[in-house]
Design a protein around this motif. Structure first.
Motif, PDB file in Angstrom:
ATOM      1  N   ILE A   1      24.075  23.432  50.334  1.00  0.00           N
ATOM      2  CA  ILE A   1      23.622  23.501  51.727  1.00  0.00           C
ATOM      3  C   ILE A   1      22.405  22.599  51.925  1.00  0.00           C
ATOM      4  O   ILE A   1      21.447  22.654  51.141  1.00  0.00           O
ATOM      5  N   THR A   2      22.439  21.802  52.973  1.00  0.00           N
ATOM      6  CA  THR A   2      21.303  20.944  53.314  1.00  0.00           C
ATOM      7  C   THR A   2      20.366  21.719  54.238  1.00  0.00           C
ATOM      8  O   THR A   2      20.818  22.347  55.203  1.00  0.00           O
ATOM      9  N   CYS A   3      19.073  21.694  53.927  1.00  0.00           N
ATOM     10  CA  CYS A   3      18.093  22.401  54.755  1.00  0.00           C
ATOM     11  C   CYS A   3      17.162  21.414  55.448  1.00  0.00           C
ATOM     12  O   CYS A   3      16.891  20.328  54.929  1.00  0.00           O
ATOM     13  N   GLY A   4      16.649  21.821  56.590  1.00  0.00           N
ATOM     14  CA  GLY A   4      15.685  21.024  57.343  1.00  0.00           C
ATOM     15  C   GLY A   4      14.301  21.619  57.202  1.00  0.00           C
ATOM     16  O   GLY A   4      13.667  21.519  56.150  1.00  0.00           O
TER      17      GLY A   4
ATOM     18  N   CYS B   1       9.820  31.558  50.898  1.00  0.00           N
ATOM     19  CA  CYS B   1       9.987  30.651  52.042  1.00  0.00           C
ATOM     20  C   CYS B   1      11.228  31.020  52.843  1.00  0.00           C
ATOM     21  O   CYS B   1      12.156  31.646  52.327  1.00  0.00           O
ATOM     22  N   HIS B   2      11.229  30.578  54.087  1.00  0.00           N
ATOM     23  CA  HIS B   2      12.443  30.571  54.895  1.00  0.00           C
ATOM     24  C   HIS B   2      12.802  29.115  55.153  1.00  0.00           C
ATOM     25  O   HIS B   2      11.911  28.268  55.243  1.00  0.00           O
ATOM     26  N   ALA B   3      14.087  28.848  55.238  1.00  0.00           N
ATOM     27  CA  ALA B   3      14.524  27.462  55.435  1.00  0.00           C
ATOM     28  C   ALA B   3      15.612  27.412  56.500  1.00  0.00           C
ATOM     29  O   ALA B   3      16.423  28.336  56.630  1.00  0.00           O
ATOM     30  N   GLU B   4      15.590  26.329  57.231  1.00  0.00           N
ATOM     31  CA  GLU B   4      16.579  26.120  58.297  1.00  0.00           C
ATOM     32  C   GLU B   4      17.798  25.417  57.693  1.00  0.00           C
ATOM     33  O   GLU B   4      17.694  24.278  57.226  1.00  0.00           O
ATOM     34  N   ALA B   5      18.931  26.118  57.679  1.00  0.00           N
ATOM     35  CA  ALA B   5      20.151  25.508  57.134  1.00  0.00           C
ATOM     36  C   ALA B   5      20.741  24.557  58.176  1.00  0.00           C
ATOM     37  O   ALA B   5      20.913  24.920  59.338  1.00  0.00           O
ATOM     38  N   LEU B   6      21.072  23.336  57.749  1.00  0.00           N
ATOM     39  CA  LEU B   6      21.633  22.334  58.665  1.00  0.00           C
ATOM     40  C   LEU B   6      23.136  22.171  58.483  1.00  0.00           C
ATOM     41  O   LEU B   6      23.804  21.593  59.329  1.00  0.00           O
ATOM     42  N   THR B   7      23.651  22.655  57.346  1.00  0.00           N
ATOM     43  CA  THR B   7      25.099  22.559  57.094  1.00  0.00           C
ATOM     44  C   THR B   7      25.634  23.955  56.756  1.00  0.00           C
ATOM     45  O   THR B   7      24.850  24.882  56.524  1.00  0.00           O
ATOM     46  N   HIS B   8      26.964  24.091  56.717  1.00  0.00           N
ATOM     47  CA  HIS B   8      27.553  25.431  56.546  1.00  0.00           C
ATOM     48  C   HIS B   8      28.491  25.564  55.354  1.00  0.00           C
ATOM     49  O   HIS B   8      28.734  26.661  54.867  1.00  0.00           O
ATOM     50  N   GLU B   9      29.017  24.440  54.886  1.00  0.00           N
ATOM     51  CA  GLU B   9      30.008  24.535  53.817  1.00  0.00           C
ATOM     52  C   GLU B   9      29.333  24.707  52.460  1.00  0.00           C
ATOM     53  O   GLU B   9      28.546  23.855  52.027  1.00  0.00           O
ATOM     54  N   ILE B  10      29.644  25.828  51.806  1.00  0.00           N
ATOM     55  CA  ILE B  10      28.991  26.179  50.546  1.00  0.00           C
ATOM     56  C   ILE B  10      29.761  25.607  49.362  1.00  0.00           C
ATOM     57  O   ILE B  10      30.980  25.712  49.292  1.00  0.00           O
ATOM     58  N   VAL B  11      29.029  24.984  48.444  1.00  0.00           N
ATOM     59  CA  VAL B  11      29.589  24.549  47.159  1.00  0.00           C
ATOM     60  C   VAL B  11      28.715  25.187  46.080  1.00  0.00           C
ATOM     61  O   VAL B  11      27.559  24.815  45.907  1.00  0.00           O
ATOM     62  N   VAL B  12      29.267  26.163  45.375  1.00  0.00           N
ATOM     63  CA  VAL B  12      28.468  26.943  44.427  1.00  0.00           C
ATOM     64  C   VAL B  12      28.351  26.220  43.087  1.00  0.00           C
ATOM     65  O   VAL B  12      29.348  25.750  42.542  1.00  0.00           O
ATOM     66  N   ASP B  13      27.128  26.144  42.570  1.00  0.00           N
ATOM     67  CA  ASP B  13      26.893  25.644  41.215  1.00  0.00           C
ATOM     68  C   ASP B  13      27.145  26.800  40.251  1.00  0.00           C
ATOM     69  O   ASP B  13      26.324  27.695  40.110  1.00  0.00           O
TER      70      ASP B  13
ATOM     71  N   VAL C   1       7.465  28.956  41.381  1.00  0.00           N
ATOM     72  CA  VAL C   1       8.902  29.059  41.653  1.00  0.00           C
ATOM     73  C   VAL C   1       9.076  29.221  43.162  1.00  0.00           C
ATOM     74  O   VAL C   1       8.362  30.020  43.774  1.00  0.00           O
ATOM     75  N   VAL C   2       9.975  28.460  43.760  1.00  0.00           N
ATOM     76  CA  VAL C   2      10.286  28.726  45.169  1.00  0.00           C
ATOM     77  C   VAL C   2      11.436  29.732  45.228  1.00  0.00           C
ATOM     78  O   VAL C   2      12.372  29.679  44.428  1.00  0.00           O
ATOM     79  N   ILE C   3      11.319  30.665  46.164  1.00  0.00           N
ATOM     80  CA  ILE C   3      12.392  31.632  46.395  1.00  0.00           C
ATOM     81  C   ILE C   3      12.609  31.654  47.904  1.00  0.00           C
ATOM     82  O   ILE C   3      11.664  31.850  48.670  1.00  0.00           O
ATOM     83  N   MET C   4      13.822  31.346  48.324  1.00  0.00           N
ATOM     84  CA  MET C   4      13.991  31.044  49.750  1.00  0.00           C
ATOM     85  C   MET C   4      15.240  31.654  50.345  1.00  0.00           C
ATOM     86  O   MET C   4      16.239  31.884  49.658  1.00  0.00           O
ATOM     87  N   LEU C   5      15.145  31.885  51.644  1.00  0.00           N
ATOM     88  CA  LEU C   5      16.293  32.353  52.417  1.00  0.00           C
ATOM     89  C   LEU C   5      16.610  31.275  53.437  1.00  0.00           C
ATOM     90  O   LEU C   5      15.844  31.036  54.374  1.00  0.00           O
ATOM     91  N   ALA C   6      17.752  30.608  53.227  1.00  0.00           N
ATOM     92  CA  ALA C   6      18.210  29.637  54.222  1.00  0.00           C
ATOM     93  C   ALA C   6      18.999  30.398  55.279  1.00  0.00           C
ATOM     94  O   ALA C   6      19.774  31.300  54.952  1.00  0.00           O
ATOM     95  N   SER C   7      18.775  30.053  56.527  1.00  0.00           N
ATOM     96  CA  SER C   7      19.486  30.771  57.590  1.00  0.00           C
ATOM     97  C   SER C   7      19.874  29.807  58.703  1.00  0.00           C
ATOM     98  O   SER C   7      19.294  28.727  58.861  1.00  0.00           O
TER      99      SER C   7
END
Ligand SMILES: [Zn+2]
Length: 316
Positions: free
Chosen positions: A230-233, A253-265, A179-185
């Motif tokens: 959110i799109t990540c790089g 993991c840590h992830a680099e967020a490339l966008t800011h507008e959130i659309v929640v599933d 399982v991936v568990i990540m913090l996009a920032s």
């Protein structure tokens, strides 16, 4: 950027750093394992479904039973050879969930789930990794009594680390589900979400199963896009944690967020939003004005979030 306060020594991650030597070379020797079970100092963790059986104590409870004690509680559905701790063999003694439930009526025992044990610190912390090991393998056995190739009844071999099919000769091994568990920032902000299953104040990392044919990095990007839009790089590996609910490995993991507008599933999450470093700091220190929190230190999410807050990770 304000200087961050000292959050103190880093807490230990739950279920990790097992002191047990798994001694896999002994697994094929059934006579040797039987001999080990008769050794003085041999001990067993007794588990039925989600229920972990402990001898009541104060302040800590004792989850390790002698082999005779474990057999007296209830005969084992399966016995797993977990390994050796300082020369003393350790086993997982499986019960049916019903047998574990029945033991709840005994005044000298405490039967509860592993999450509660870990979060509330109900046993000495070194017991958590072998309990996680036993719980995951016993859960696998409970769901693999029949061959997935031909449907015949399989039998347990190798100290509980394989099941063989007598009909088609297929060998089945206990599995671990990544399982991936990540913090996009992005700069001073990170993305946290809320599952409807969480306690009402808790926000955490997003997470999801890695699918067949998918890299860890791609799974991080896909899950973040699916759950929060959110799109990540770039993606950076942080650490892993066994997560025996039932048989996962959490890959932090840590992830680099490339966008800011959130659309929640809404199927997956109750909410997702950006949090500033100041707000996350108050959550970690349990000083948030609205009482919002991060997951407890036994969970890898706590460590992933803290590492970002303490600037150990930066995509800038
Ligand atoms: Zn078969």
């Amino acid at each position: 950027m304000s200087p961050r306060p000292d959050l103190g020594p880093k807490p230990r991650l739950g279920y990790c750093d097992s002191r047990i030597e798994r001694a896999a070379e002994l697994r094929t020797d059934a006579a040797a394992i039987e001999g080990l079970a008769r050794k003085p100092g041999a001990g067993a963790y007794v588990i039925g479904g989600e229920g972990i059986v402990m001898k009541k104590g104060s302040p800590l409870n004792e989850p390790l039973f002698t082999i005779d004690e474990a057999n007296a509680l209830s005969p084992a559905t399966e016995t797993i050879f977990l390994g050796v701790l300082d020369g003393a063999p350790r086993f997982g003694h499986g019960l049916t969930p019903q047998a574990a439930e029945a033991l709840k009526s005994r005044g000298d025992l405490l039967v509860t789930d592993l999450r509660s044990i870990a979060v509330q610190g109900l046993v000495e912390q070194d017991h958590l990794p072998p309990i996680a090991e036993a719980k995951a393998v016993l859960h696998w056995h409970a769901r693999h009594r029949f061959c997935s190739n031909c449907g015949s009844t399989t039998r347990i071999v190798n100290g509980g680390w394989r099941r063989d099919c007598p009909q088609c000769k297929a060998e089945h091994f206990p599995r671990t589900d990544p399982v991936v568990i990540m913090l996009a920032s992005s700069g001073e902000h990170c993305l946290l979400g809320r599952s409807p299953r969480f306690v009402p104040t808790m926000w955490s990392c997003l997470a999801g199963f890695i699918e067949p044919g998918e890299s860890m990095e791609d799974a991080v990007r896909r899950e973040t896009r699916e759950e929060a839009g959110i799109t990540c790089g770039r993606v950076a590996y942080f650490a892993t944690q066994p997560w025996p609910f039932p048989t996962s490995l959490m890959i932090g993991c840590h992830a680099e967020a490339l966008t800011h507008e959130i659309v929640v599933d809404r199927e997956e999450l109750e909410g997702a939003r950006w949090f500033s470093k100041d707000e996350v700091e108050r959550m970690l220190m349990r000083k948030h004005p609205q009482g919002l929190t991060t997951p407890p230190p036994v969970a890898i999410a706590h460590h992933i979030i803290r590492a970002w807050l303490e600037d150990e990770i930066s995509f800038d």
